[in-house]
Design an enzyme around this catalytic site. Structure first.
Site, PDB file in Angstrom:
ATOM      1  N   ASP A  96      36.914  38.709  48.378  1.00 54.15           N
ATOM      2  CA  ASP A  96      36.488  37.648  47.158  1.00 54.15           C
ATOM      3  C   ASP A  96      34.820  37.579  47.554  1.00 54.15           C
ATOM      4  O   ASP A  96      34.237  38.071  48.667  1.00 54.15           O
ATOM      5  CB  ASP A  96      36.854  36.196  47.575  1.00 54.15           C
ATOM      6  CG  ASP A  96      36.854  35.259  46.200  1.00 54.15           C
ATOM      7  OD1 ASP A  96      37.654  34.485  46.177  1.00 54.15           O
ATOM      8  OD2 ASP A  96      35.956  35.439  45.418  1.00 54.15           O
TER       9      ASP A  96
HETATM   10  C1  GLC Z   1      34.748  33.545  42.758  1.00 57.11           C
HETATM   11  C2  GLC Z   1      36.520  33.461  42.801  1.00 57.11           C
HETATM   12  C3  GLC Z   1      36.987  34.633  42.598  1.00 57.11           C
HETATM   13  C4  GLC Z   1      36.166  35.495  41.621  1.00 57.11           C
HETATM   14  C5  GLC Z   1      35.069  36.109  42.321  1.00 57.11           C
HETATM   15  C6  GLC Z   1      34.025  36.625  41.339  1.00 57.11           C
HETATM   16  O1  GLC Z   1      34.504  32.935  44.074  1.00 57.11           O
HETATM   17  O2  GLC Z   1      37.241  32.900  44.152  1.00 57.11           O
HETATM   18  O3  GLC Z   1      38.464  34.309  41.964  1.00 57.11           O
HETATM   19  O4  GLC Z   1      36.971  36.633  40.989  1.00 57.11           O
HETATM   20  O5  GLC Z   1      34.295  34.831  42.957  1.00 57.11           O
HETATM   21  O6  GLC Z   1      33.682  35.880  40.457  1.00 57.11           O
END
Ligand code: GLC
Length: 747
Positions: free
Chosen positions: A221
């Site tokens: 993430d």
């Molecule tokens: C965010 C979210 C994830 C998302 C990523 C990119 O923090 O937790 O679901 O795809 O970052 O935006």
């Protein structure tokens, strides 16, 4: 490729793209959110919170809604449509679906997830992935795993027993991986039993790849990378976002010292390369994309996902000749999506008032329709709700309207259950969830019977939040999964706690009857008939009620479902084939305890019919010593810490961060209590945020939580600020002020 380049290749080039290596014929590849629509950012301002602009794309209903359709084919069409838009906009991987279990109704991100039930969540996600990837665009199954709160999500430790982990929290991912075969899986921010997901070899290699056969790539993430050395060993392949060269020198040193095998890095390089080259092949062939057709699909999905929760005196559907009062701000400004990384810039947006006729005064109206729900600042990525209440002024509006007009209907827009003290005062309730950009047209069609509601709740609606078993200990920095497997209906049924509306409940403008249930071996058949006078769709649910005299188990669990469309008077026989997993518990492996398993089927949890009983000689699954007389044998209310520690088999030791021992895993918010430097940092962060957003908005809270509330290492990865800045202020926060200055001034 020399080692330094290999390590660099396993980190993004910038916020959304992978690194290109033209000398090796490797292009960069664009990734972007999200689970219910594309959020491609091309300007300078890129973020993972949906605050800055993105290219217009179809905003489909959020997962909270689509899960209520219980229609795997329909959810598959959404995946396919988003993939078409990804190809059209040059995106190789889009970041969804999210399948985290709805453990507690207050989780700020539940609108992005499907269900409290692992089987329903897994089957819907598998179809979404399979269809999204059929032309080569990839998905990212997230957030793996046990990311069930937003509070301190970047450093929280999810503490739970193995059986709960397997039966509840891993099962949706297992089904989605085995049946959907996602090209990527996104590891979550949090720890599981003390080990960060990014470093977790048991999770990312032994289970994901070893047991489930996953052959794709694991991406972090955004900002979730903890220890890049451990993560290479664990099978975490790509650090996003890029730009920080996080721990690059440490990885080089670890290889040099023989503490990290270069083969582990090579393995990740191959996975990144494979993903990028496959995307390049797909994106080479420009495909057309019909955004108007996608808007129509969004409408159909919103119609099929709506849940009719109440319809006394058949007040719905409305009749054309009736005088209707349309009341409430959400008629003109409906809540149609959630805040955060999934936030879409819709190609079009149709509110109910845009397509409903003119309203009359409430006093003259035959029927009053109130449009209400949760404003965006009540639920969002980055923070959890404080309670299950709706805004008081909305409750007041509903009650005042109902007092003036007994024929009152409520249309509800919210991404999670709310307390509904007004429910007994109105005649009709239509739950839209977060219906996406075509929500207004769907509402009109549903209110006037052009579409017949066919949704079923994918999560339980408690009467009040205190009825939820985890209400007294959710959320906490360390997430204590004390309730174990008793999540959602598994708890309310076993504890026999009355709820407002049950998992699997939903009404229709027609009626359905069930007959001729048959059980032949492990094949179950049942006939469904539309006994009403309009076409409709019915969700046939199959539950297995396991023996209650051995290891503690729920009183019933969803194991199969299907949706059938029936004309008035039409009957269809549906059949289900059961397998060993329908009867299994996790006890150091999947095992079937011996006993009698009752098979139940139906479209309404209070009207299930018995299809028969399956006798299993199975295996002897030992009753745990701690079970007799424990909360888990007869769950009621919240389990105590002691009862949970007994079940867990170990004492819970809370994480404490203290001055002098702060690390890059600590946050400005936590350290500011002990450090002037961090107090100043906190004020600087707040000032920067308030330049672009007002303090009482969801965006402000989200930005504050995911900046000052992020571990310093995550800020280093996501901000592009050099490591020495964070190391310097960390030294100062630990009381080593001069050392901190030295680090900051170091060349
Ligand atoms: C965010 C979210 C994830 C998302 C990523 C990119 O923090 O937790 O679901 O795809 O970052 O935006």
């Amino acid at each position: 490729m020399e080692l330094k380049s290999k390590i660099a290749f396993c980190e993004g080039k910038n916020f959304w793209e992978t690194k290109e290596f033209p000398q090796y014929g490797i292009p960069s590849m664009f990734m972007c959110d999200g689970p219910h629509g594309l959020r491609k950012q091309e300007g300078v301002n890129k973020d993972y919170l949906g605050v800055n602009d993105s290219r217009p794309a179809t905003c489909f209903p959020a997962a909270v809604s689509t899960a209520c359709s219980w229609d795997v084919e329909l959810v598959g069409k959404i995946g396919s449509a988003i993939a078409e838009e990804a190809a059209d906009q040059g995106v190789g991987i889009f970041l969804g679906p999210g399948v985290n279990i709805k453990r507690n109704p207050l989780c700020g991100r539940n609108f992005e997830y499907f269900s409290e039930d692992p089987y329903l969540a897994g089957k819907l996600a598998a179809s979404f992935i399979k269809n999204a990837q059929k032309n080569g665009i990839g998905t990212s199954l997230k957030h793996f795993a046990c990311n069930n709160q937003e509070f301190k999500r970047l450093s929280s430790d999810s503490i739970l027993d193995e059986r709960t982990l397997r039966e509840i929290y891993l099962t949706p991912f297992e089904i989605a991986v085995r049946e959907g075969k996602p090209k990527t899986v996104m590891c979550a921010y949090n720890k599981i039993n003390g080990v960060y997901c990014s470093d977790n070899k048991e999770l990312l290699t032994n289970i994901l790849r070893g047991e489930w056969g996953f052959e794709g790539l694991v991406v972090t993430d955004w900002g979730a990378m903890h220890d890049r050395i451990a993560s290479f060993k664990a099978g975490c392949d790509l650090n996003m976002p890029g730009g920080s060269n996080y721990m690059e020198q440490k990885v080089l040193d670890a290889v040099a010292r023989g503490e990290l095998d270069e083969a582990d890095i090579d393995r990740s390089v191959q996975r990144v390369k494979k993903m990028v080259l496959e995307a390049q092949q797909v994106l080479k062939n420009k495909t057309c994309c019909d955004y108007d057709a996608h808007h129509e699909l969004a409408r159909i999905v919103a119609e099929q996902s709506a849940v009719l929760l109440k319809n006394v005196d058949n007040i719905l559907p409305l009749k054309k000749e009736q005088k209707i009062a349309f009341v409430g701000d959400m008629a003109k400004d409906m809540r149609y999506q959630g805040a955060g990384s999934s936030h879409i810039n819709p190609t079009r947006l149709v509110h109910p008032a845009d397509v409903l006729g003119s309203s009359v005064s409430v006093e003259q109206a035959d029927v009053a329709v109130v449009f209400a729900g949760l404003p965006s600042e009540y639920e969002s990525e980055g923070f959890d709700r404080e309670n299950m209440k709706m805004p008081q002024e909305q409750v007041k509006l509903i009650e005042e309207t109902a007092a003036k007009n007994p024929n009152t209907v409520v249309v509800l827009f919210c991404g999670a259950p709310v307390e509904t003290p007004w429910a007994d005062k109105v005649k009709g309730i239509l739950y839209m969830g977060l219906p996406g950009q075509a929500g207004g047209e769907a509402v009109r069609n549903l209110l006037y019977g052009v579409a017949n509601p066919s949704g079923k709740l994918a999560e339980t609606w408690p009467i009040q939040y205190s009825d939820c078993p985890s209400a007294t200990y959710y959320p906490q920095w360390d997430a204590q999964y004390r309730e174990g497997i008793y999540v959602g209906y598994r708890y309310y049924d076993k504890a026999d706690v009355r709820v407002r509306w049950k998992f699997g409940f939903g009404l229709s403008y027609t009626d359905f009857a069930y007959s001729n249930p048959q059980l032949d071996g492990e094949m179950v058949r049942v006939t469904v008939t539309n006994t009403g006078n309009c076409p409709g769709a019915e969700v046939v649910q199959l539950y297995v009620a396991p023996p209650q005299d051995g290891i503690h188990r729920p009183v019933r669990e969803l194991k199969r479902f299907t949706k059938v469309h029936l004309e008035p008077g039409e009957s269809k026989e549906v059949s289900f084939s059961l397998d060993e997993r329908c009867f299994s518990v996790w006890d150091n492996g999947w095992k079937v305890p011996s006993g009698s398993y009752t098979i139940l089927a139906g479209g309404n949890p209070d009207k299930l019919i018995v299809a028969g009983a399956v006798e299993k000689s199975g295996e002897v699954v030992k009753i745990p010593d701690w079970q007799p007389g424990s909360w888990y044998e007869n769950p009621k209310g919240s389990p105590s810490l002691e009862q949970w520690e007994t079940m867990l088999g170990r004492k819970y030791v809370p994480y404490t961060s203290q001055k002098g021992k702060f690390t890059m895993n600590d946050t400005v918010t936590d350290m500011k209590r002990h450090s002037l430097v961090m107090r100043i940092m906190y004020l600087v962060v707040k000032r920067i945020i308030s330049k672009g957003t007002k303090p009482d908005t969801a965006e402000y809270r989200m930005l504050l939580e995911t900046s000052a509330g992020s571990p310093l290492r995550s800020l280093q990865i996501s901000s592009g600020i050099k490591e020495k800045f964070f190391k310097g202020i960390l030294a100062m926060a630990n009381g080593e002020f001069i050392q901190g200055i030295r680090i900051l001034l170091k060349k």
